[in-house]
Write a protein that holds these residues in place. Sequence first.
Motif, PDB file in Angstrom:
ATOM      1  N   LEU A  24       0.941  -1.329  -0.015  1.00  0.00           N
ATOM      2  CA  LEU A  24       0.041  -0.013  -0.136  1.00  0.00           C
ATOM      3  C   LEU A  24       0.840   1.313   0.133  1.00  0.00           C
ATOM      4  O   LEU A  24       1.979   1.204   0.132  1.00  0.00           O
ATOM      5  N   PRO A  25       0.298   2.358  -0.348  1.00  0.00           N
ATOM      6  CA  PRO A  25       1.170   3.739  -0.326  1.00  0.00           C
ATOM      7  C   PRO A  25       1.909   4.096   1.058  1.00  0.00           C
ATOM      8  O   PRO A  25       2.985   4.445   0.893  1.00  0.00           O
ATOM      9  N   ASP A  26       1.202   3.526   1.948  1.00  0.00           N
ATOM     10  CA  ASP A  26       2.068   3.739   3.263  1.00  0.00           C
ATOM     11  C   ASP A  26       3.217   2.869   3.623  1.00  0.00           C
ATOM     12  O   ASP A  26       3.545   2.910   4.671  1.00  0.00           O
ATOM     13  N   GLY A  27       3.192   2.062   2.529  1.00  0.00           N
ATOM     14  CA  GLY A  27       4.444   0.771   2.933  1.00  0.00           C
ATOM     15  C   GLY A  27       3.984  -0.467   3.682  1.00  0.00           C
ATOM     16  O   GLY A  27       4.739  -1.252   3.589  1.00  0.00           O
ATOM     17  N   THR A  28       2.660  -0.583   4.177  1.00  0.00           N
ATOM     18  CA  THR A  28       2.323  -1.762   4.645  1.00  0.00           C
ATOM     19  C   THR A  28       2.109  -2.577   3.590  1.00  0.00           C
ATOM     20  O   THR A  28       1.774  -2.248   2.368  1.00  0.00           O
ATOM     21  N   THR A  29       1.790  -3.915   3.729  1.00  0.00           N
ATOM     22  CA  THR A  29       1.420  -5.003   3.172  1.00  0.00           C
ATOM     23  C   THR A  29       0.350  -5.822   3.332  1.00  0.00           C
ATOM     24  O   THR A  29       0.110  -5.886   4.573  1.00  0.00           O
ATOM     25  N   VAL A  30      -0.459  -6.101   2.391  1.00  0.00           N
ATOM     26  CA  VAL A  30      -1.464  -7.038   2.954  1.00  0.00           C
ATOM     27  C   VAL A  30      -1.455  -8.176   1.740  1.00  0.00           C
ATOM     28  O   VAL A  30      -1.096  -8.009   0.684  1.00  0.00           O
ATOM     29  N   THR A  31      -1.946  -9.416   2.290  1.00  0.00           N
ATOM     30  CA  THR A  31      -2.034 -10.566   1.431  1.00  0.00           C
ATOM     31  C   THR A  31      -3.411 -11.039   1.156  1.00  0.00           C
ATOM     32  O   THR A  31      -4.159 -11.016   2.072  1.00  0.00           O
ATOM     33  N   SER A  32      -3.533 -11.749  -0.098  1.00  0.00           N
ATOM     34  CA  SER A  32      -4.823 -12.812  -0.131  1.00  0.00           C
ATOM     35  C   SER A  32      -4.380 -13.950  -0.749  1.00  0.00           C
ATOM     36  O   SER A  32      -3.623 -13.887  -1.551  1.00  0.00           O
ATOM     37  N   GLU A  33      -4.761 -15.030  -0.232  1.00  0.00           N
ATOM     38  CA  GLU A  33      -4.623 -16.400  -0.754  1.00  0.00           C
ATOM     39  C   GLU A  33      -5.693 -16.812  -1.664  1.00  0.00           C
ATOM     40  O   GLU A  33      -5.690 -18.177  -2.237  1.00  0.00           O
ATOM     41  N   ARG A  34      -6.635 -15.997  -2.039  1.00  0.00           N
ATOM     42  CA  ARG A  34      -7.827 -16.268  -2.951  1.00  0.00           C
ATOM     43  C   ARG A  34      -7.407 -16.567  -4.278  1.00  0.00           C
ATOM     44  O   ARG A  34      -6.263 -15.884  -4.767  1.00  0.00           O
ATOM     45  N   PRO A  35      -8.012 -17.369  -5.011  1.00  0.00           N
ATOM     46  CA  PRO A  35      -7.445 -17.601  -6.469  1.00  0.00           C
ATOM     47  C   PRO A  35      -7.721 -16.534  -7.470  1.00  0.00           C
ATOM     48  O   PRO A  35      -7.003 -16.505  -8.480  1.00  0.00           O
ATOM     49  N   VAL A  36      -8.607 -15.560  -7.173  1.00  0.00           N
ATOM     50  CA  VAL A  36      -8.980 -14.486  -7.725  1.00  0.00           C
ATOM     51  C   VAL A  36      -9.268 -13.544  -6.780  1.00  0.00           C
ATOM     52  O   VAL A  36     -10.100 -13.588  -5.941  1.00  0.00           O
ATOM     53  N   VAL A  37      -8.552 -12.056  -6.804  1.00  0.00           N
ATOM     54  CA  VAL A  37      -8.550 -11.041  -6.015  1.00  0.00           C
ATOM     55  C   VAL A  37      -9.276  -9.883  -6.653  1.00  0.00           C
ATOM     56  O   VAL A  37      -8.797  -9.595  -7.824  1.00  0.00           O
ATOM     57  N   ALA A  38     -10.320  -9.406  -5.988  1.00  0.00           N
ATOM     58  CA  ALA A  38     -11.005  -8.058  -6.737  1.00  0.00           C
ATOM     59  C   ALA A  38     -10.448  -7.039  -5.903  1.00  0.00           C
ATOM     60  O   ALA A  38     -10.398  -6.624  -4.734  1.00  0.00           O
ATOM     61  N   LEU A  39      -9.526  -5.981  -6.688  1.00  0.00           N
ATOM     62  CA  LEU A  39      -9.202  -4.709  -6.187  1.00  0.00           C
ATOM     63  C   LEU A  39     -10.159  -3.497  -6.580  1.00  0.00           C
ATOM     64  O   LEU A  39     -10.320  -3.572  -7.396  1.00  0.00           O
ATOM     65  N   CYS A  40     -10.078  -2.900  -5.407  1.00  0.00           N
ATOM     66  CA  CYS A  40     -11.080  -1.606  -5.485  1.00  0.00           C
ATOM     67  C   CYS A  40     -10.252  -0.677  -6.695  1.00  0.00           C
ATOM     68  O   CYS A  40      -9.210  -0.500  -6.394  1.00  0.00           O
ATOM     69  N   ALA A  41     -11.324  -0.184  -7.509  1.00  0.00           N
ATOM     70  CA  ALA A  41     -10.754   1.081  -8.474  1.00  0.00           C
ATOM     71  C   ALA A  41     -11.459   2.276  -8.142  1.00  0.00           C
ATOM     72  O   ALA A  41     -11.270   3.386  -8.608  1.00  0.00           O
ATOM     73  N   CYS A  42     -12.391   2.328  -7.292  1.00  0.00           N
ATOM     74  CA  CYS A  42     -13.204   3.635  -7.017  1.00  0.00           C
ATOM     75  C   CYS A  42     -12.940   4.026  -5.702  1.00  0.00           C
ATOM     76  O   CYS A  42     -13.502   4.976  -5.256  1.00  0.00           O
ATOM     77  N   ARG A  43     -12.472   3.338  -4.839  1.00  0.00           N
ATOM     78  CA  ARG A  43     -12.306   3.690  -3.520  1.00  0.00           C
ATOM     79  C   ARG A  43     -13.500   3.957  -2.721  1.00  0.00           C
ATOM     80  O   ARG A  43     -13.602   4.672  -1.482  1.00  0.00           O
ATOM     81  N   ARG A  44     -14.617   3.178  -3.133  1.00  0.00           N
ATOM     82  CA  ARG A  44     -15.835   3.484  -2.262  1.00  0.00           C
ATOM     83  C   ARG A  44     -15.887   2.147  -1.149  1.00  0.00           C
ATOM     84  O   ARG A  44     -16.833   2.112  -0.257  1.00  0.00           O
ATOM     85  N   THR A  45     -15.105   1.096  -1.451  1.00  0.00           N
ATOM     86  CA  THR A  45     -14.889   0.099  -0.715  1.00  0.00           C
ATOM     87  C   THR A  45     -14.783   0.461   0.840  1.00  0.00           C
ATOM     88  O   THR A  45     -13.688   1.281   1.290  1.00  0.00           O
ATOM     89  N   LYS A  46     -15.097  -0.583   1.648  1.00  0.00           N
ATOM     90  CA  LYS A  46     -14.932  -0.104   3.165  1.00  0.00           C
ATOM     91  C   LYS A  46     -13.628  -1.286   3.513  1.00  0.00           C
ATOM     92  O   LYS A  46     -13.297  -1.423   4.646  1.00  0.00           O
ATOM     93  N   ARG A  47     -13.242  -1.962   2.462  1.00  0.00           N
ATOM     94  CA  ARG A  47     -12.091  -3.102   2.840  1.00  0.00           C
ATOM     95  C   ARG A  47     -11.078  -2.875   2.040  1.00  0.00           C
ATOM     96  O   ARG A  47     -10.217  -3.598   1.591  1.00  0.00           O
ATOM     97  N   TYR A  48     -10.665  -1.575   1.509  1.00  0.00           N
ATOM     98  CA  TYR A  48      -9.533  -1.044   0.937  1.00  0.00           C
ATOM     99  C   TYR A  48      -8.057  -1.691   0.983  1.00  0.00           C
ATOM    100  O   TYR A  48      -8.018  -1.815   2.457  1.00  0.00           O
ATOM    101  N   PRO A  49      -7.400  -2.574   0.188  1.00  0.00           N
ATOM    102  CA  PRO A  49      -7.581  -2.006  -1.374  1.00  0.00           C
ATOM    103  C   PRO A  49      -8.649  -3.280  -1.935  1.00  0.00           C
ATOM    104  O   PRO A  49      -8.611  -3.211  -3.137  1.00  0.00           O
ATOM    105  N   PHE A  50      -9.464  -3.897  -1.258  1.00  0.00           N
ATOM    106  CA  PHE A  50     -10.061  -5.238  -1.765  1.00  0.00           C
ATOM    107  C   PHE A  50     -11.424  -4.616  -1.946  1.00  0.00           C
ATOM    108  O   PHE A  50     -12.113  -3.575  -1.214  1.00  0.00           O
ATOM    109  N   CYS A  51     -12.147  -4.940  -3.168  1.00  0.00           N
ATOM    110  CA  CYS A  51     -13.430  -4.457  -3.532  1.00  0.00           C
ATOM    111  C   CYS A  51     -14.594  -5.273  -2.465  1.00  0.00           C
ATOM    112  O   CYS A  51     -14.380  -6.306  -2.446  1.00  0.00           O
ATOM    113  N   ASP A  52     -15.432  -4.509  -2.101  1.00  0.00           N
ATOM    114  CA  ASP A  52     -16.656  -5.018  -1.464  1.00  0.00           C
ATOM    115  C   ASP A  52     -17.947  -5.004  -2.110  1.00  0.00           C
ATOM    116  O   ASP A  52     -19.023  -4.839  -1.713  1.00  0.00           O
TER     117      ASP A  52
END
Length: 83
Positions: A24-52
């Motif tokens: 992430l821009p602040d230098g922290t890292t997040v991981t997901s083990e899912r086979p397909v990950v949906a990344l938010c493009a609109c920033r409306r998600t409450k789970r940024y960077p993942f799309c909800d």
Amino acid sequence: MAPTRVTMTEGGPFLVEGPVELELPDGTTVTSERPVVALCACRRTKRYPFCDTSHRRKERPARPQAGERVSSDDSPADQAATS
């Protein structure tokens, strides 16, 4: 090894074949083990960077006609999407 596939969806998230590790821009890292990950493009998600799917709950404004001003309450992403 096959390249990682990223699919850009119209008005929705970026779909990335996982698992993924994101820096992430602040230098922290997040991981997901899912086979397909949906990344938010609109920033409306409450789970940024993942799309909800929050992008589905807001209708986008009609495209402005030439010379019309874009509403100031739209996010920069909304303004870019309508221009």
